[in-house]
Design an enzyme around this catalytic site. Structure first.
Site, PDB file in Angstrom:
ATOM      1  N   LEU A   1       0.851  -1.131  -0.262  1.00  0.00           N
ATOM      2  CA  LEU A   1      -0.056   0.130   0.304  1.00  0.00           C
ATOM      3  C   LEU A   1       0.749   1.067  -0.421  1.00  0.00           C
ATOM      4  CD1 LEU A   1      -3.246  -1.465   2.469  1.00  0.00           C
ATOM      5  CD2 LEU A   1      -2.783  -1.273  -0.491  1.00  0.00           C
TER       6      LEU A   1
ATOM      7  N   ASN B   1       7.312  -2.711   3.515  1.00  0.00           N
ATOM      8  CA  ASN B   1       8.459  -2.277   2.602  1.00  0.00           C
ATOM      9  C   ASN B   1       8.461  -0.600   2.365  1.00  0.00           C
ATOM     10  OD1 ASN B   1       6.910  -3.270   1.028  1.00  0.00           O
ATOM     11  ND2 ASN B   1       8.678  -3.294  -0.845  1.00  0.00           N
TER      12      ASN B   1
ATOM     13  N   ASP C   1       9.808  -8.603   3.029  1.00  0.00           N
ATOM     14  CA  ASP C   1       9.405  -9.479   1.631  1.00  0.00           C
ATOM     15  C   ASP C   1       9.725  -7.896   0.829  1.00  0.00           C
ATOM     16  OD1 ASP C   1       7.743 -10.090  -1.403  1.00  0.00           O
ATOM     17  OD2 ASP C   1       6.610  -8.154  -0.959  1.00  0.00           O
TER      18      ASP C   1
ATOM     19  N   HIS D   1      10.383 -13.792   1.531  1.00  0.00           N
ATOM     20  CA  HIS D   1      10.385 -13.793  -0.435  1.00  0.00           C
ATOM     21  C   HIS D   1      11.488 -14.363  -0.893  1.00  0.00           C
ATOM     22  CE1 HIS D   1      11.357 -10.112  -3.132  1.00  0.00           C
ATOM     23  NE2 HIS D   1      12.606 -10.867  -3.226  1.00  0.00           N
TER      24      HIS D   1
ATOM     25  N   ASP E   1       0.078  -9.690  -4.753  1.00  0.00           N
ATOM     26  CA  ASP E   1       1.642  -9.125  -4.608  1.00  0.00           C
ATOM     27  C   ASP E   1       1.355  -7.517  -5.138  1.00  0.00           C
ATOM     28  OD1 ASP E   1       3.841  -8.379  -4.234  1.00  0.00           O
ATOM     29  OD2 ASP E   1       4.906 -10.337  -5.272  1.00  0.00           O
TER      30      ASP E   1
ATOM     31  N   HIS F   1       3.194   1.818  -9.289  1.00  0.00           N
ATOM     32  CA  HIS F   1       4.580   2.071  -9.585  1.00  0.00           C
ATOM     33  C   HIS F   1       4.038   2.807  -9.582  1.00  0.00           C
ATOM     34  CE1 HIS F   1       8.082  -0.148  -7.819  1.00  0.00           C
ATOM     35  NE2 HIS F   1       7.136  -1.054  -7.640  1.00  0.00           N
TER      36      HIS F   1
HETATM   37  O1  DOR Z   1       7.912  -7.324  -7.921  1.00  0.00           O
HETATM   38  C1  DOR Z   1       7.395  -6.857  -6.930  1.00  0.00           C
HETATM   39  N1  DOR Z   1       7.685  -6.063  -6.100  1.00  0.00           N
HETATM   40  N2  DOR Z   1       8.821  -8.050  -5.896  1.00  0.00           N
HETATM   41  C2  DOR Z   1       8.416  -7.616  -5.038  1.00  0.00           C
HETATM   42  O2  DOR Z   1       8.910  -8.505  -3.664  1.00  0.00           O
HETATM   43  C3  DOR Z   1       8.278  -6.287  -4.180  1.00  0.00           C
HETATM   44  C4  DOR Z   1       7.291  -5.193  -4.827  1.00  0.00           C
HETATM   45  C5  DOR Z   1       7.134  -3.855  -4.232  1.00  0.00           C
HETATM   46  O3  DOR Z   1       7.097  -3.616  -3.491  1.00  0.00           O
HETATM   47  O4  DOR Z   1       7.171  -3.435  -5.966  1.00  0.00           O
END
Ligand code: DOR
Length: 438
Positions: A66, A97, A155, A182, A308, A312
């Site tokens: 999130l 993260n 993760d 992970h 998952d 972005h």
């Molecule tokens: O593709 C991914 N994006 N794998 C991950 O383990 C982390 C995640 C991210 O936080 O963007």
């Protein structure tokens, strides 16, 4: 408005109670009040006609990002949870993260407070395994536990030290919480961009070998066997990983595992032409791997589906392949991405519903979630397995428009999501009406 809602005449699928039948569901005061095939005991209710639709427990996502605090240009708790509701999710577990990471009591409390004020659905925060996700020093699990962490994970990065992982499993065993790993051997993935194989050779990109995941999983399974702590393997992506997990489960090792929709439906070929929107970690693999993952989901070696969801910004993705961020925005396409597998008889509908509902609830140890049992919270997802729609990432509720499915026609659409009996997403073609004749 009446004080109860009848969802009338849908195909009710509740794998937790082994229910798959046409019937109706009465919701009252935020809880499931009645489930049956006649007329409910109450007289005062509104009606939502679910004829031709599937009615099931609200989806639970054990693995999403999130991004708040720190990366709000990618997503916020408010936007991510609205996107999740549109995708049929009523509970999401968010990875730690963030910036700063969720590695102490105040960060967990922060997420819970923002979610309480801004999220239309339930948000369950996952705490870090190690301080700053650096892989060195364990977090204070009892502090995070008190604050409301529901699992632990670094993760985005693995817990590389076997010594740290061993202790994490020992502590988490006492709290009955899973450690979500992970699995990535960083020595084998340095600079890796996509699956190591024919496509990486063709594009001249550094590959990420299957063994980077498999060696790591083997280590985690050994540590879980030794400690008795619950290891949950995040985003399983290879056939070899499936076989390791299968063997460990047969032996009784406390392991559960998840697969993401994209690893079930897409292969490394999606990154041909340097498509950064298909760049994800672990990478998309081969058809042989997707088939093994599918078999494993059907036969229970893989317990659940988790999105998952990794939002972005456009600039994180519209750049050189080697510079692009790893991740796929997954909430709003999860069902549509997988429904095709059901319609092609490659995946059973009941298995998928279980993998999105009672499966994650059991991993979390939450008996009242992921079920339509009378008295349970009225978290309900209603979907049309056959409804066709075109993915338009620009219209995503999520700030992350990063999907390799943009422009594709999918079947399978969420029509209504109810959280504690209240609609938090409803397709415009449906409406709630007063009971006939009242
Ligand atoms: O593709 C991914 N994006 N794998 C991950 O383990 C982390 C995640 C991210 O936080 O963007």
């Amino acid at each position: 408005m009446a004080n109860a809602l009848l969802i009338r005449g849908g195909r009710i699928i509740d794998p937790g109670q082994e229910i798959d039948k046409t019937g109706s569901l009465l919701i009252k005061e935020g809880k499931i009040a009645w489930l049956g095939d006649g007329t409910p005991p109450d007289a005062d209710y509104d009606v939502l006609d679910a004829d031709g639709l599937i009615v099931c427990p609200g989806f639970i996502d054990l693995h999403c990002h999130l991004r708040q605090p720190g990366d709000e240009e990618k997503e916020t708790i408010a936007t991510g949870t609205r996107a999740a509701a549109k995708g049929g999710f009523t509970t999401v577990c968010c990875m730690p993260n963030t910036n700063p990471p969720l590695d102490n009591e105040s960060m967990i409390s922060y997420v819970k407070t923002v979610a309480a004020n801004e999220s239309p659905i339930r948000v369950l925060p996952i705490g870090c395994v190690t301080l700053g996700r650096k892989g060195e020093e364990l977090v204070d699990m009892s502090e995070l536990e008190m604050a409301g962490a529901i699992a632990y994970s670094d993760d985005g990065a693995p817990v590389s030290s076997p010594e740290v992982m061993r202790r994490a499993l020992e502590y988490s065993r006492d709290f009955h919480r899973p450690i979500i790993d992970h699995c990535e051997n960083l020595f084998l993935t340095q600079g890796g961009q996509i699956n190591e194989g024919v496509v990486s050779l063709e594009l001249g990109l550094r590959g990420i070998p299957a063994t980077a995941e498999e060696l790591f999983i083997q280590r985690d399974l050994d540590l879980a066997r030794e400690t008795g702590g619950h290891i949950h393997i995040a985003h399983v992506s290879t056939e070899g990983s499936v076989e390791l997990i299968r063997a460990a489960k047969e032996e009784g090792v406390p392991v559960t595992a998840e697969v993401s929709p994209h690893h079930l439906t897409l292969t490394e070929e999606a990154v041909l032409k340097f498509n950064t929107y298909a760049k994800v970690n672990p990478p998309l693999r081969t058809e042989r791997d997707t088939l093994a993952l599918l078999r494993a989901l059907n036969d229970g070696v893989i317990d659940i589906v988790a999105t998952d969801h990794a939002p972005h910004t456009a600039s994180d993705k519209d750049c050189e392949f080697t510079q692009a961020a790893f991740g796929i925005s997954g909430f709003e396409t999860a069902l549509g991405n997988l429904a095709g597998l059901i319609l092609n008889s490659e995946l059973s509908l009941n298995t998928l519903v279980a993998a999105l509902t009672i499966g994650p609830a059991r991993i979390l140890g939450y008996e009242k979630l992921g079920t339509l049992e009378v008295g349970a919270p009225a978290d309900v997802t209603i979907f049309d397995l056959h409804r066709e729609w075109v993915v338009d990432a620009a219209q995503f509720v999520s700030r992350g428009k990063n999907t390799p499915l943009d422009g594709q026609t999918l079947k399978g659409k969420v029509m209504v999501t109810l959280y504690l009996g209240q609609p938090v997403y409803m397709d415009e073609s449906l409406k709630i009406e007063a009971r006939d004749g009242i």
